[in-house]
Design an enzyme around this catalytic site. Structure first.
Site, PDB file in Angstrom:
ATOM      1  CG  ASP A  32     -25.815 -21.842 -46.671  1.00  0.00           C
ATOM      2  OD1 ASP A  32     -25.360 -20.989 -47.459  1.00  0.00           O
ATOM      3  OD2 ASP A  32     -26.942 -22.367 -46.805  1.00  0.00           O
ATOM      4  CG  ASN A  89     -22.530 -18.124 -56.251  1.00  0.00           C
ATOM      5  OD1 ASN A  89     -21.658 -18.660 -56.928  1.00  0.00           O
ATOM      6  ND2 ASN A  89     -23.220 -18.775 -55.325  1.00  0.00           N
ATOM      7  CG  HIS A 102     -23.188 -14.247 -49.489  1.00  0.00           C
ATOM      8  ND1 HIS A 102     -24.122 -13.467 -50.133  1.00  0.00           N
ATOM      9  CD2 HIS A 102     -23.325 -15.493 -49.999  1.00  0.00           C
ATOM     10  CE1 HIS A 102     -24.795 -14.204 -50.990  1.00  0.00           C
ATOM     11  NE2 HIS A 102     -24.321 -15.447 -50.941  1.00  0.00           N
ATOM     12  CG  HIS A 104     -21.147 -19.494 -50.765  1.00  0.00           C
ATOM     13  ND1 HIS A 104     -22.300 -20.123 -50.346  1.00  0.00           N
ATOM     14  CD2 HIS A 104     -21.543 -18.506 -51.602  1.00  0.00           C
ATOM     15  CE1 HIS A 104     -23.352 -19.539 -50.933  1.00  0.00           C
ATOM     16  NE2 HIS A 104     -22.923 -18.568 -51.702  1.00  0.00           N
TER      17      HIS A 104
HETATM   18  P1  5GP Z   1     -26.090 -17.218 -52.923  1.00  0.00           P
HETATM   19  O1  5GP Z   1     -27.045 -18.146 -53.640  1.00  0.00           O
HETATM   20  O2  5GP Z   1     -26.666 -15.806 -52.886  1.00  0.00           O
HETATM   21  O3  5GP Z   1     -24.679 -17.249 -53.410  1.00  0.00           O
HETATM   22  O4  5GP Z   1     -26.010 -17.736 -51.439  1.00  0.00           O
HETATM   23  C1  5GP Z   1     -27.025 -17.509 -50.508  1.00  0.00           C
HETATM   24  C2  5GP Z   1     -26.905 -18.552 -49.440  1.00  0.00           C
HETATM   25  O5  5GP Z   1     -27.659 -18.146 -48.331  1.00  0.00           O
HETATM   26  C3  5GP Z   1     -27.410 -19.918 -49.866  1.00  0.00           C
HETATM   27  O6  5GP Z   1     -26.363 -20.886 -49.738  1.00  0.00           O
HETATM   28  C4  5GP Z   1     -28.569 -20.188 -48.906  1.00  0.00           C
HETATM   29  O7  5GP Z   1     -28.657 -21.543 -48.495  1.00  0.00           O
HETATM   30  C5  5GP Z   1     -28.244 -19.275 -47.743  1.00  0.00           C
HETATM   31  N1  5GP Z   1     -29.396 -18.817 -47.017  1.00  0.00           N
HETATM   32  C6  5GP Z   1     -30.584 -18.400 -47.549  1.00  0.00           C
HETATM   33  N2  5GP Z   1     -31.414 -18.028 -46.566  1.00  0.00           N
HETATM   34  C7  5GP Z   1     -30.748 -18.212 -45.396  1.00  0.00           C
HETATM   35  C8  5GP Z   1     -31.101 -18.006 -44.023  1.00  0.00           C
HETATM   36  O8  5GP Z   1     -32.201 -17.560 -43.682  1.00  0.00           O
HETATM   37  N3  5GP Z   1     -30.160 -18.318 -43.092  1.00  0.00           N
HETATM   38  C9  5GP Z   1     -28.924 -18.800 -43.439  1.00  0.00           C
HETATM   39  N4  5GP Z   1     -28.069 -19.078 -42.444  1.00  0.00           N
HETATM   40  N5  5GP Z   1     -28.561 -19.003 -44.720  1.00  0.00           N
HETATM   41  C10 5GP Z   1     -29.466 -18.711 -45.684  1.00  0.00           C
END
Ligand code: 5GP
Ligand code: ZN
Length: 116
Positions: A32, A89, A102, A104
């Site tokens: 992340d 999420n 995805h 986590h």
């Molecule tokens: P969500 O909020 O959708 O459950 O999780 C999305 C995750 O993707 C977040 O933890 C955020 O930090 C991560 N994320 C967002 N943009 C990028 C990126 O460009 N590269 C990586 N490796 N992670 C990302």
């Protein structure tokens, strides 16, 4: 969101750089970019599904694979003994910000309950 403009589809396709901890034919594991724990991985299916809610019966084996890969990565990183947390999420209200399914996987610090 279309697959062309999906951030994770673009990272998987190599159009945007990503720091991968694992790759196989069905998923990738990405570190992340904004880690919320000393270890924070994202297990991402190669196939574009918007969310867990988008998954259907045909995706059951894939969902199981994502969880097992998350467990394997936590073990490989030496995080199994201290405990690790897997989170999906689903929807904006639950904190989803990237609409490509995805899992986590977080570890390396004490986790609180209930989650925020
Ligand atoms: P969500 O909020 O959708 O459950 O999780 C999305 C995750 O993707 C977040 O933890 C955020 O930090 C991560 N994320 C967002 N943009 C990028 C990126 O460009 N590269 C990586 N490796 N992670 C990302
Ligand atoms: Zn996607």
């Amino acid at each position: 969101m279309s697959e062309k403009s999906c951030l994770f589809c673009r990272i998987i396709a190599g159009e945007i750089p990503g720091d991968f901890a694992h790759q196989d034919e069905r998923c990738v594991v990405l570190r992340d970019i904004n880690p919320q724990a000393p270890m924070h991985m994202l297990v991402i299916p190669r196939e574009h599904l918007e969310s867990l809610d988008d998954a259907s019966q045909k995706d059951e084996a894939l969902l199981g694979h994502l969880l097992r890969v998350g467990a394997r990565v936590a073990n490989d990183q030496g995080q199994a003994e201290g405990g690790y947390r897997t989170v999906i999420n689903n929807g904006e209200g639950a904190g989803q910000s990237v609409f490509h399914l995805h899992v986590h996987v977080l570890a390396g610090r004490q986790m609180n309950w209930p989650p925020g």
